[in-house]
Design a protein around this motif. Structure first.
Motif, short mmCIF file in Angstrom:
data_model
loop_
_atom_site.label_atom_id
_atom_site.label_comp_id
_atom_site.label_asym_id
_atom_site.label_seq_id
_atom_site.Cartn_x
_atom_site.Cartn_y
_atom_site.Cartn_z
N THR A 1 0.80 -1.23 0.00
CA THR A 1 0.00 0.00 0.00
C THR A 1 0.83 1.28 0.00
O THR A 1 0.48 2.25 -0.67
CB THR A 1 -0.93 0.06 1.23
N LYS B 1 -5.68 10.14 -8.84
CA LYS B 1 -5.14 8.92 -8.24
C LYS B 1 -5.86 7.70 -8.83
O LYS B 1 -6.85 7.22 -8.28
CB LYS B 1 -5.29 8.97 -6.73
N ILE C 1 -6.09 3.75 -10.36
CA ILE C 1 -5.55 2.40 -10.31
C ILE C 1 -6.42 1.52 -11.22
O ILE C 1 -7.64 1.63 -11.22
CB ILE C 1 -5.53 1.85 -8.87
N CYS D 1 -6.33 3.02 -0.74
CA CYS D 1 -5.94 1.72 -1.28
C CYS D 1 -7.19 0.89 -1.54
O CYS D 1 -8.28 1.21 -1.06
CB CYS D 1 -5.00 0.98 -0.33
N VAL E 1 3.21 7.89 -3.99
CA VAL E 1 3.18 8.42 -5.36
C VAL E 1 1.90 9.21 -5.60
O VAL E 1 1.92 10.28 -6.23
CB VAL E 1 3.32 7.27 -6.38
N ASP E 2 0.78 8.71 -5.09
CA ASP E 2 -0.52 9.36 -5.32
C ASP E 2 -0.60 10.73 -4.67
O ASP E 2 -1.39 11.58 -5.11
CB ASP E 2 -1.66 8.47 -4.79
N GLN F 1 -3.73 -5.68 -5.45
CA GLN F 1 -3.46 -5.04 -4.16
C GLN F 1 -4.29 -5.68 -3.05
O GLN F 1 -3.79 -5.90 -1.94
CB GLN F 1 -3.75 -3.54 -4.24
N ARG G 1 2.27 3.21 -3.44
CA ARG G 1 1.22 3.86 -4.23
C ARG G 1 0.67 5.08 -3.50
O ARG G 1 0.40 6.10 -4.12
CB ARG G 1 0.09 2.87 -4.54
N ASP H 1 -4.83 -4.10 -11.16
CA ASP H 1 -3.91 -3.69 -10.10
C ASP H 1 -4.64 -3.60 -8.76
O ASP H 1 -4.07 -3.90 -7.70
CB ASP H 1 -3.28 -2.33 -10.43
N CYS H 2 -5.88 -3.18 -8.80
CA CYS H 2 -6.69 -3.08 -7.58
C CYS H 2 -6.90 -4.47 -6.98
O CYS H 2 -6.74 -4.66 -5.76
CB CYS H 2 -8.03 -2.42 -7.89
#
Length: 309
Positions: A75, A88, A90, A176, A81-82, A98, A78, A94-95
């Protein structure tokens, strides 16, 4: 991986939309994540190469550090970076990845904590049989079972999420991808699925917490029959473990044992158990454990001396 045809990406609302606060969040969590990775890797390397840390307790501690590092990595990068991104985004795949990683390494951490409690129970309550019971082959089998159990748990969780239809909107009021925020976006009645998710994650968190508390109560009770020196050493080790258990299970139990409702403190609770707890765990173990601190000093002193020559 399964691809939903209606929604191909999700958008996080994040922790804050204020530019100044986002910069503050970036700095704080970059420091936390860097500290988590460096400290946990330091513990793993120290245990692997130190001759004095060959007991099962440190074998399990190295896996706890590994789980902490991976759990935070699922978590934190990201999120960091976000905080510098205006949008933001995803992807769906990718979600889902995660969600899988979050639950796999979170569950692995729980199982390793249970194994550490078992190790302390045998060491304190069955000292004469400890070398026989907790031999290397047994420890390897136990940690393998922990990996398999974590994999089964994560597959069960992600299998339920993959059945959810997402028709829009695709805004996740979180930083996330996790089960509860995704359930709110599904285009169907999620009551039954939520019960299954709670029965899985919630049952693991609550039952493991109760089991661990009972085991440590038994361990602490048995210390009455030990010498003062042995009592102090065992008490120091068990106290560290109990602190980590409370830090780990408190937020998880709060998150995964209730209906899919949004509460104001949800994000802060998630920040605590995904970023703060992995950061604090190595501090708790190294600051309260003389053997680990001495092993670190010796290992890095030898390395510095050898490089100097």
């Amino acid at each position: 991986m399964y691809q939903n045809k209606s929604v191909t990406e999700f958008i996080f609302l994040g922790l804050t939309s204020d530019p100044l606060r986002q910069k503050i969040v970036f700095v704080i969590f970059l420091i936390f994540y860097t500290g988590t990775v460096v400290r946990n890797l330091l513990i793993i390397v120290t245990i692997k190469f130190s001759r004095t840390l060959g007991s099962p307790m440190y074998f399990f501690l190295s896996y706890l550090s590994f789980a902490d590092t991976c759990f935070s990595t699922s978590t934190a990068p990201r999120l960091i970076v976000d905080t510098l991104s205006t949008k933001k985004v995803i992807s769906y795949n990718d979600c889902m990845t995660q969600v899988f990683a979050l639950h796999f390494f979170g569950c692995l951490e729980i199982f390793v904590l249970i194994l550490m409690a078992v190790d302390r129970y045998v060491a304190i309550c069955k000292p004469l049989r400890y070398p026989t019971i907790m031999r290397q082959q047994v420890c390897i089998i136990l940690i393998t079972l922990a990996w398999i159990g974590s994999l089964i748990h994560s597959i069960a969780q992600i299998a339920l999420v993959l059945t959810l239809p997402f028709c829009g909107p695709n805004l996740i009021d979180h930083y996330c991808c996790d089960l509860q925020p995704l359930l709110k976006l599904a285009c169907m009645d999620t009551y039954t699925i939520n019960l299954q998710l709670v029965a899985n994650s919630g049952a693991i968190c609550s039952s493991s917490f109760v089991l661990l508390m009972i085991s440590y109560f038994i361990i602490l009770r048995s210390l009455r029959n030990h010498s003062a020196a042995g009592r102090r050493k065992a008490l120091s080790t068990c106290t560290s473990h109990i602190i980590v258990v409370i830090l780990c299970f408190g937020p998880c139990t709060f998150t995964y044992t209730r209906p899919p409702t949004t509460l104001p403190m949800d994000k802060m609770v998630a920040v605590f158990y995904t970023i703060a707890t992995p950061f604090l765990n190595p501090l708790i173990y190294t600051l309260r454990n003389t053997e680990v601190k001495n092993a670190m000093r010796k290992l890095w002193l030898v390395k510095i001396t050898s490089e100097g020559k």
